[in-house]
Motif scaffolding. Structure first.
Motif, PDB file in Angstrom:
ATOM      1  N   ASP A 398       0.865  -1.183   0.000  1.00 59.00           N
ATOM      2  CA  ASP A 398       0.000   0.000   0.000  1.00 59.00           C
ATOM      3  C   ASP A 398       0.898   1.228   0.000  1.00 59.00           C
ATOM      4  O   ASP A 398       1.391   1.653   1.043  1.00 59.00           O
ATOM      5  CB  ASP A 398      -0.912   0.004   1.221  1.00 59.00           C
ATOM      6  CG  ASP A 398      -1.775   1.264   1.284  1.00 59.00           C
ATOM      7  OD1 ASP A 398      -1.936   1.925   0.236  1.00 59.00           O
ATOM      8  OD2 ASP A 398      -2.274   1.598   2.380  1.00 59.00           O
ATOM      9  N   LEU A 399       1.134   1.775  -1.173  1.00 51.30           N
ATOM     10  CA  LEU A 399       1.968   2.967  -1.332  1.00 51.30           C
ATOM     11  C   LEU A 399       1.145   4.180  -1.744  1.00 51.30           C
ATOM     12  O   LEU A 399       1.685   5.265  -1.906  1.00 51.30           O
ATOM     13  CB  LEU A 399       3.042   2.719  -2.404  1.00 51.30           C
ATOM     14  CG  LEU A 399       3.948   1.505  -2.226  1.00 51.30           C
ATOM     15  CD1 LEU A 399       4.934   1.426  -3.384  1.00 51.30           C
ATOM     16  CD2 LEU A 399       4.679   1.561  -0.893  1.00 51.30           C
ATOM     17  N   ARG A 400      -0.133   4.012  -1.912  1.00 47.80           N
ATOM     18  CA  ARG A 400      -0.956   5.013  -2.598  1.00 47.80           C
ATOM     19  C   ARG A 400      -1.404   6.128  -1.651  1.00 47.80           C
ATOM     20  O   ARG A 400      -1.838   5.889  -0.528  1.00 47.80           O
ATOM     21  CB  ARG A 400      -2.182   4.319  -3.191  1.00 47.80           C
ATOM     22  CG  ARG A 400      -3.122   5.204  -3.975  1.00 47.80           C
ATOM     23  CD  ARG A 400      -4.135   4.354  -4.735  1.00 47.80           C
ATOM     24  NE  ARG A 400      -4.833   3.445  -3.840  1.00 47.80           N
ATOM     25  CZ  ARG A 400      -5.958   3.753  -3.202  1.00 47.80           C
ATOM     26  NH1 ARG A 400      -6.503   4.956  -3.354  1.00 47.80           N
ATOM     27  NH2 ARG A 400      -6.548   2.874  -2.413  1.00 47.80           N
ATOM     28  N   LEU A 401      -1.297   7.342  -2.144  1.00 49.96           N
ATOM     29  CA  LEU A 401      -1.852   8.505  -1.456  1.00 49.96           C
ATOM     30  C   LEU A 401      -3.351   8.544  -1.706  1.00 49.96           C
ATOM     31  O   LEU A 401      -3.799   8.546  -2.864  1.00 49.96           O
ATOM     32  CB  LEU A 401      -1.199   9.789  -1.968  1.00 49.96           C
ATOM     33  CG  LEU A 401      -1.747  11.114  -1.424  1.00 49.96           C
ATOM     34  CD1 LEU A 401      -1.467  11.245   0.063  1.00 49.96           C
ATOM     35  CD2 LEU A 401      -1.142  12.290  -2.187  1.00 49.96           C
ATOM     36  N   ALA A 402      -4.123   8.541  -0.625  1.00 46.20           N
ATOM     37  CA  ALA A 402      -5.578   8.605  -0.768  1.00 46.20           C
ATOM     38  C   ALA A 402      -5.991   9.923  -1.420  1.00 46.20           C
ATOM     39  O   ALA A 402      -5.264  10.921  -1.379  1.00 46.20           O
ATOM     40  CB  ALA A 402      -6.244   8.451   0.599  1.00 46.20           C
ATOM     41  N   LYS A 403      -7.189   9.940  -2.008  1.00 47.94           N
ATOM     42  CA  LYS A 403      -7.695  11.130  -2.686  1.00 47.94           C
ATOM     43  C   LYS A 403      -9.108  11.434  -2.208  1.00 47.94           C
ATOM     44  O   LYS A 403      -9.851  10.541  -1.797  1.00 47.94           O
ATOM     45  CB  LYS A 403      -7.702  10.928  -4.209  1.00 47.94           C
ATOM     46  CG  LYS A 403      -6.334  10.774  -4.834  1.00 47.94           C
ATOM     47  CD  LYS A 403      -6.409  10.850  -6.360  1.00 47.94           C
ATOM     48  CE  LYS A 403      -7.261   9.746  -6.943  1.00 47.94           C
ATOM     49  NZ  LYS A 403      -7.218   9.751  -8.432  1.00 47.94           N
ATOM     50  N   ILE A 404      -9.473  12.705  -2.297  1.00 51.94           N
ATOM     51  CA  ILE A 404     -10.845  13.108  -1.992  1.00 51.94           C
ATOM     52  C   ILE A 404     -11.791  12.357  -2.932  1.00 51.94           C
ATOM     53  O   ILE A 404     -11.555  12.276  -4.129  1.00 51.94           O
ATOM     54  CB  ILE A 404     -11.020  14.628  -2.162  1.00 51.94           C
ATOM     55  CG1 ILE A 404     -10.173  15.372  -1.131  1.00 51.94           C
ATOM     56  CG2 ILE A 404     -12.486  15.037  -2.041  1.00 51.94           C
ATOM     57  CD1 ILE A 404     -10.141  16.873  -1.328  1.00 51.94           C
ATOM     58  N   ASP A 417     -13.230  12.741   2.481  1.00 48.07           N
ATOM     59  CA  ASP A 417     -13.023  14.171   2.260  1.00 48.07           C
ATOM     60  C   ASP A 417     -11.722  14.533   2.960  1.00 48.07           C
ATOM     61  O   ASP A 417     -11.141  13.715   3.683  1.00 48.07           O
ATOM     62  CB  ASP A 417     -14.199  14.972   2.808  1.00 48.07           C
ATOM     63  CG  ASP A 417     -14.260  16.378   2.217  1.00 48.07           C
ATOM     64  OD1 ASP A 417     -13.318  16.757   1.480  1.00 48.07           O
ATOM     65  OD2 ASP A 417     -15.231  17.089   2.482  1.00 48.07           O
ATOM     66  N   MET A 418     -11.253  15.751   2.758  1.00 52.84           N
ATOM     67  CA  MET A 418      -9.961  16.134   3.326  1.00 52.84           C
ATOM     68  C   MET A 418     -10.036  17.538   3.891  1.00 52.84           C
ATOM     69  O   MET A 418     -10.736  18.405   3.363  1.00 52.84           O
ATOM     70  CB  MET A 418      -8.863  16.072   2.260  1.00 52.84           C
ATOM     71  CG  MET A 418      -7.452  16.278   2.810  1.00 52.84           C
ATOM     72  SD  MET A 418      -6.223  16.370   1.485  1.00 52.84           S
ATOM     73  CE  MET A 418      -6.515  18.047   0.882  1.00 52.84           C
ATOM     74  N   THR A 419      -9.346  17.743   4.985  1.00 46.88           N
ATOM     75  CA  THR A 419      -9.187  19.068   5.554  1.00 46.88           C
ATOM     76  C   THR A 419      -7.736  19.215   5.979  1.00 46.88           C
ATOM     77  O   THR A 419      -6.933  18.297   5.834  1.00 46.88           O
ATOM     78  CB  THR A 419     -10.142  19.278   6.741  1.00 46.88           C
ATOM     79  OG1 THR A 419     -10.044  20.627   7.197  1.00 46.88           O
ATOM     80  CG2 THR A 419      -9.797  18.344   7.889  1.00 46.88           C
TER      81      THR A 419
END
Length: 596
Positions: A398-404, A417-419
């Motif tokens: 698991d190298l992946r940057l999560a996304k909105i 979601d992201m803040t």
């Protein structure tokens, strides 16, 4: 305290080196002054704020059953070598030698020293559990100190360590500390969210951070230092370094069924391949070269429409530092092929040095596109198992940057979601990481020697103060929560040469002080506008002005977080102030006794 006596040198312009709001306002409002890069003098206003945060921390830790002690800042290399972290911490630790050539470190944390204390002083299961904490200055030799008190080389921290005879006991204390932290930050006037985090150099298998979320609603000013992902349907939250999500669905089968070398001049990026050759990003194998701990070259493979989260990659190799490889390093390792690097037809000597790791997103690629270590060349129609295509040593990481918008990996139905957030505290389950390596044991009920099971719990005292400013400020200055404001009230006589105004202001000042209110009188011979600007900049929660209506016995009262002021008779002001102070205190229930 009178303003003519208070050392609070305010400035009208932001300092040139201040990038974030808290740094700008702390300097402008006369709270801190830079001594060296990442090292600050705490002026009287700042010291009052820090002491208030410390006192809240101390009261809640004591109520939770922890005991305060104080450990040295100067720590001998031997205890760090015993745990194996002397080399792991690397250049982040400030190191010194005494006149005899013995090595010491300026403590960034104190797991080793507290474990040494437990080894010598806690000998029986009957003495467990125990939770010991200190409030102490810490040091980190940051490569690039920035953001004022948010990332300095010297900072104030509360660090606590618990020792247990069972995992169940640690679990109970972990929950006890989680509840204590929530109370601490609520008392400081800060709403925090517990998020899953990376343990970093501290170690351990379970860890959470406490984040002050600095973007609370759409349209509000966004600040902070960390990306925090959270689910819109469940309570999942994690910082970007740890956040997980369900892999977005995509058609990952390329449009070329046969393996063919394609000329791709001036197309060294995913965007250029998509724009110039109509190749879909989700069918491209993205290849990135990193250097871990300045010695290990790593080739990371991920789907072309996704991004690598570097801390996840670093953790996959249990490393301490990570950076992108330079062009010179790529030339030495693979050749002059920057932008066209791939796991294809690599030299034997390169394969001996290079670690290849693949994100789980690439396992489903078929007929995909990849660079082949030749400038201006890509292979289309590639498949795993093809000749000259090197298989990664580590697959499905698991190298992946999560996304909105990603699907939540926890509840499977919500969306991420992201803040932005600022870390103010963290808690770790260390297990036997330190007790095992340092041979720290106790005698169990059956007479056997067993390693302590440990927990670790930190709060950044100076970071908490800075985070409060990042969350609560406006164009005029700081808006302190009442509980940690340096003073609660400022009394402002508009004209110090007016006897009526000064008499009323002095009388009110004396009443407030007698009642135990923390109050400042602005007795400077300055224009009213200057006084008002300084009061807003410094962030006094309540401003009381003796002005033109002083002859009528009326005072103007204004709350810092509100736009409108009100006129109150002198007789009502003290009760109003006391009510405001009381209402700022969060209604917290008494905690249950600490579980053992």
């Amino acid at each position: 305290m009178r303003m003519t006596q208070l050392l609070a040198p305010t400035l009208r312009e932001n300092p040139a080196d201040a990038e974030v709001v808290s740094h700008q306002l702390l300097v402008r409002a006369g709270y801190i002054r830079r001594l060296a890069n990442g090292v600050y003098n705490y002026l009287p206003l700042m010291w009052r704020v820090l002491r208030k945060v410390e006192q809240i921390v101390r009261e809640e830790m004591d109520r939770a059953g922890a005991q305060e002690l104080l450990m040295p800042i100067l720590q001998p290399a031997e205890v760090w070598q015993a745990s194996g972290r002397w080399d792991v911490y690397g250049e982040l630790m400030m190191r010194v030698k005494d006149r005899h050539g013995r090595e010491y470190g300026l403590a960034p944390t104190a797991e080793e020293v507290i474990t040494d204390i437990a080894t010598k002083e806690v000998r029986s299961y009957r003495q467990l559990p125990v939770n010991l904490y200190q409030i102490q200055t810490k040091y980190r030799d940051e490569i690039r100190p920035r953001f004022g008190l948010l990332r300095g080389r010297e900072f104030i921290m509360k660090d606590a360590y618990s020792f247990h005879s069972s995992q169940d006991c640690l679990d109970r204390e972990y929950q006890n500390m989680a509840e204590t932290y929530t109370r601490i930050f609520e008392r400081c006037g800060l709403e925090t969210r517990q998020v899953r985090s990376d343990s970093g150099a501290i170690g351990g298998s379970v860890s959470h951070e406490y984040m002050v979320l600095t973007r609370i609603a759409p349209g509000e000013q966004e600040s902070g230092e960390n990306d925090v992902f959270f689910c819109d349907s469940c309570d999942y939250a994690a910082n970007a370094e740890r956040a997980e999500s369900i892999l977005p669905e995509a058609n990952t089968t390329g449009d070329h069924a046969e393996s063919t070398v394609l000329d791709t001049p001036n197309a060294s990026t995913i965007e250029a391949l998509e724009r110039k050759f109509q190749l879909r990003p989700e069918t491209i194998l993205k290849t990135l070269i990193y250097i871990i701990d300045e010695k290990m070259p790593v080739m990371a493979l991920i789907r072309g429409d996704l991004a690598v989260e570097e801390i996840k990659l670093l953790n996959a190799f249990a490393g301490n530092e990570i950076r992108m490889a330079t062009e010179e390093e790529i030339i030495e390792l693979i050749g002059d092929v920057k932008g066209y690097v791939g796991p294809y037809n690599l030299r034997a000597e390169t394969l001996q040095k290079l670690k290849i790791i693949a994100d789980r997103s690439v396992s489903g690629l078929k007929n995909f596109v990849m660079a082949i270590n030749e400038r201006g060349k890509h292979l289309v129609g590639a498949n795993w198992g093809d000749a000259h295509l090197h298989e990664p040593q580590i697959k499905d990481a698991d190298l992946r940057l999560a996304k909105i918008g990603d699907a939540c990996a926890e509840c499977k139905t919500g969306k991420l979601d992201m803040t932005r957030g600022i870390e103010v505290g963290n808690i770790f389950q260390l297990g036997t990481k330190y007790s095992g390596s340092m041979n720290a044991t106790y005698t169990d009920e059956d007479g056997s020697e067993k390693p302590f099971i440990m927990g670790c719990y930190g709060i950044g005292v100076s970071r908490t103060a800075a985070a409060a400013i990042e969350r609560f400020h406006d164009k005029a200055g700081i808006i302190w929560p009442m509980a940690i404001a340096p003073y609660q009230v400022i009394v402002v006589p508009v004209n110090v040469t007016d006897d009526t105004q000064m008499t009323l202001a002095q009388r009110l000042y004396d009443q407030l002080r007698t009642a135990g209110v923390e109050v400042v009188m602005d007795d400077r011979d300055e224009r009213a506008g200057v006084k008002f600007k300084d009061a807003d900049l410094i962030g006094f929660p309540i401003r009381i002005t003796a002005g033109k209506k002083a002859a009528e016995g009326l005072l103007e009262v204004k709350l810092r977080d509100q736009d409108q002021a009100m006129d109150l008779p002198e007789a009502e002001v003290l009760a109003f102030v006391q009510r405001q102070i009381q209402e700022w205190r969060p209604a917290l229930k008494d905690p249950q006794p600490a579980a053992v």
